[in-house]
Design a protein around this motif. Structure first.
Motif, PDB file in Angstrom:
ATOM      1  N   SER A  30       0.822  -1.204   0.000  1.00  0.00           N
ATOM      2  CA  SER A  30       0.000   0.000   0.000  1.00  0.00           C
ATOM      3  C   SER A  30       0.860   1.260   0.000  1.00  0.00           C
ATOM      4  N   ALA A  31       1.989   1.215   0.700  1.00  0.00           N
ATOM      5  CA  ALA A  31       2.881   2.373   0.720  1.00  0.00           C
ATOM      6  C   ALA A  31       3.422   2.656  -0.678  1.00  0.00           C
ATOM      7  N   ARG A  32       3.750   1.602  -1.414  1.00  0.00           N
ATOM      8  CA  ARG A  32       4.228   1.780  -2.790  1.00  0.00           C
ATOM      9  C   ARG A  32       3.129   2.362  -3.682  1.00  0.00           C
ATOM     10  N   LYS A  33       1.913   1.891  -3.499  1.00  0.00           N
ATOM     11  CA  LYS A  33       0.806   2.404  -4.304  1.00  0.00           C
ATOM     12  C   LYS A  33       0.564   3.883  -4.007  1.00  0.00           C
ATOM     13  N   LEU A  34       0.594   4.238  -2.726  1.00  0.00           N
ATOM     14  CA  LEU A  34       0.387   5.634  -2.355  1.00  0.00           C
ATOM     15  C   LEU A  34       1.506   6.519  -2.905  1.00  0.00           C
ATOM     16  N   LEU A  35       2.721   6.014  -2.889  1.00  0.00           N
ATOM     17  CA  LEU A  35       3.837   6.782  -3.430  1.00  0.00           C
ATOM     18  C   LEU A  35       3.645   7.023  -4.925  1.00  0.00           C
ATOM     19  N   SER A  36       3.179   6.004  -5.646  1.00  0.00           N
ATOM     20  CA  SER A  36       2.916   6.163  -7.080  1.00  0.00           C
ATOM     21  C   SER A  36       1.808   7.195  -7.322  1.00  0.00           C
ATOM     22  N   GLU A  37       0.774   7.159  -6.485  1.00  0.00           N
ATOM     23  CA  GLU A  37      -0.309   8.128  -6.629  1.00  0.00           C
ATOM     24  C   GLU A  37       0.188   9.545  -6.351  1.00  0.00           C
ATOM     25  N   LEU A  38       1.038   9.693  -5.343  1.00  0.00           N
ATOM     26  CA  LEU A  38       1.578  11.009  -5.028  1.00  0.00           C
ATOM     27  C   LEU A  38       2.388  11.571  -6.189  1.00  0.00           C
ATOM     28  N   ILE A  39       3.153  10.693  -6.838  1.00  0.00           N
ATOM     29  CA  ILE A  39       3.961  11.135  -7.981  1.00  0.00           C
ATOM     30  C   ILE A  39       3.066  11.578  -9.132  1.00  0.00           C
ATOM     31  N   GLU A  40       2.050  10.772  -9.421  1.00  0.00           N
ATOM     32  CA  GLU A  40       1.147  11.111 -10.529  1.00  0.00           C
ATOM     33  C   GLU A  40       0.357  12.382 -10.232  1.00  0.00           C
ATOM     34  N   LEU A  41      -0.195  12.484  -9.033  1.00  0.00           N
ATOM     35  CA  LEU A  41      -0.982  13.664  -8.672  1.00  0.00           C
ATOM     36  C   LEU A  41      -0.107  14.908  -8.540  1.00  0.00           C
ATOM     37  N   GLY A  42       1.168  14.691  -8.203  1.00  0.00           N
ATOM     38  CA  GLY A  42       2.077  15.825  -8.083  1.00  0.00           C
ATOM     39  C   GLY A  42       2.341  16.515  -9.405  1.00  0.00           C
ATOM     40  N   ASP A  43       2.122  15.800 -10.517  1.00  0.00           N
ATOM     41  CA  ASP A  43       2.306  16.396 -11.843  1.00  0.00           C
ATOM     42  C   ASP A  43       1.115  17.236 -12.281  1.00  0.00           C
ATOM     43  N   THR A  44       0.011  17.146 -11.544  1.00  0.00           N
ATOM     44  CA  THR A  44      -1.173  17.930 -11.890  1.00  0.00           C
ATOM     45  C   THR A  44      -1.068  19.309 -11.255  1.00  0.00           C
ATOM     46  N   PRO A  45      -1.616  20.345 -11.887  1.00  0.00           N
ATOM     47  CA  PRO A  45      -1.546  21.691 -11.299  1.00  0.00           C
ATOM     48  C   PRO A  45      -2.401  21.798 -10.047  1.00  0.00           C
ATOM     49  N   PRO A  46      -1.986  22.551  -9.057  1.00  0.00           N
ATOM     50  CA  PRO A  46      -2.772  22.727  -7.831  1.00  0.00           C
ATOM     51  C   PRO A  46      -4.108  23.403  -8.118  1.00  0.00           C
ATOM     52  N   ASP A  47      -5.093  23.075  -7.304  1.00  0.00           N
ATOM     53  CA  ASP A  47      -6.412  23.688  -7.431  1.00  0.00           C
ATOM     54  C   ASP A  47      -6.359  25.086  -6.820  1.00  0.00           C
ATOM     55  N   PRO A  48      -6.493  26.147  -7.629  1.00  0.00           N
ATOM     56  CA  PRO A  48      -6.367  27.512  -7.090  1.00  0.00           C
ATOM     57  C   PRO A  48      -7.519  27.906  -6.175  1.00  0.00           C
ATOM     58  N   ASP A  49      -8.627  27.212  -6.261  1.00  0.00           N
ATOM     59  CA  ASP A  49      -9.796  27.566  -5.451  1.00  0.00           C
ATOM     60  C   ASP A  49      -9.784  26.930  -4.065  1.00  0.00           C
TER      61      ASP A  49
END
Length: 283
Positions: free
Chosen positions: A118-137
């Motif tokens: 699960s830690a590996r899966k969460l790390l992969s999700e963090l990497i993928e989501l980190g490439d998305t722009p932050p929500d300004p709202d």
């Protein structure tokens, strides 16, 4: 490891907006069997994540192998402390990645294979989501310091300042009245600049001890720099025949044929090189 840890935690704080996009099931897997460490921040992060998931803290602590040594076991976080964030997930993952005991297998939680997956899966999700722009709202969460903790810290500072006996050279801050040790250039509590010159009357000065010409702090003979302001030691005034040891810098009387501190024989040559110091024979 410290550079990696600091960078990961900074990422977790900056990307608070991706927390709710992470897998709830994987977050539950890494915290439902207890905390991977007794460090206060790690324990609080795990508690915040369990509160977010709605897990019973008493059941989790009751099954945790570390509960006998944990001073936070069975304690529920209050509302101001219980808001889970991305950085809490990152902190738990880091403990599995960087803790030597966990790496060696000496302190692994029950079901560590599932936890690691699960830690590996969460790390992969963090990497993928980190490439998305932050929500300004999405507003940035405000770090809340509990009033009780703030009062406790202030009380501790005041009591410590009142109950410690002042020694020669110690000084009281003119701004906040906190008592500082003589070595403090700035107030330990409010960071205000200390006095320019600190009196050291009443301190017994031994052979070789010296007063700093910059801040008047009395230093031991062994100090080559001022202990308080790091200023260089002035040139010693030696009596005829007295000599400084080229190895440990101890000042010896002319009658000493070996250094009183390190037992080095007094060199006979007019100049002598040792440990990057040049010794000259006394006149």
């Amino acid at each position: 490891m410290k550079f990696v840890k600091d960078a990961c935690l900074s990422f977790g704080r900056d990307r608070f907006d991706i927390f709710k996009s992470l897998s709830r099931q994987d977050i539950q897997t890494i915290v439902e069997k207890g905390c991977p460490s007794l460090f206060r921040k790690a324990v609080n992060s795990a508690k915040r994540l369990r509160a977010y998931l709605g897990l019973d803290e008493g059941d989790v602590c009751g099954s945790c192998d570390l509960r006998g040594s944990c001073d936070r076991a069975y304690i529920m976080l209050n509302d101001s402390e219980a808001a889970a964030r991305t950085v809490d997930v990152v902190r738990i993952i880091l403990l599995y990645a960087l803790d030597p005991l966990l790496i060696s297998g000496e302190n692994k939680l029950p079901g560590h294979v599932l936890v690691e997956s699960s830690a590996r899966k969460l790390l992969s999700e963090l990497i993928e989501l980190g490439d998305t722009p932050p929500d300004p709202d999405l507003p940035k969460p405000v770090a809340v310091t509990s009033q009780r903790r703030k009062q406790s810290v202030d009380l501790l500072d005041n009591e410590t300042s009142k109950n410690v006996d002042m020694k020669p050279g110690d000084w009281v801050c003119a701004k906040c009245k906190f008592m500082n040790f003589s070595r403090n250039i700035r107030c330990l509590k409010c960071k205000a600049e200390g006095p320019n010159r600190v009196p050291v009357d009443g301190v017994e000065k031994k052979k070789g001890d010296w007063d700093c010409p910059q801040c008047s702090y009395m230093n031991f003979a062994s100090n080559r720099q001022c202990f308080r302001c790091q200023g260089p030691r002035p040139q010693r005034q030696l009596k005829p025949g007295d000599w400084e040891c080229p190895s440990c810098d101890f000042m010896n009387f002319s009658r000493n044929t070996v250094c009183k501190r390190c037992n080095l024989d007094r060199p006979q040559e007019s100049t002598f090189q040792i440990n990057e110091h040049t010794w000259r024979k006394p006149y």
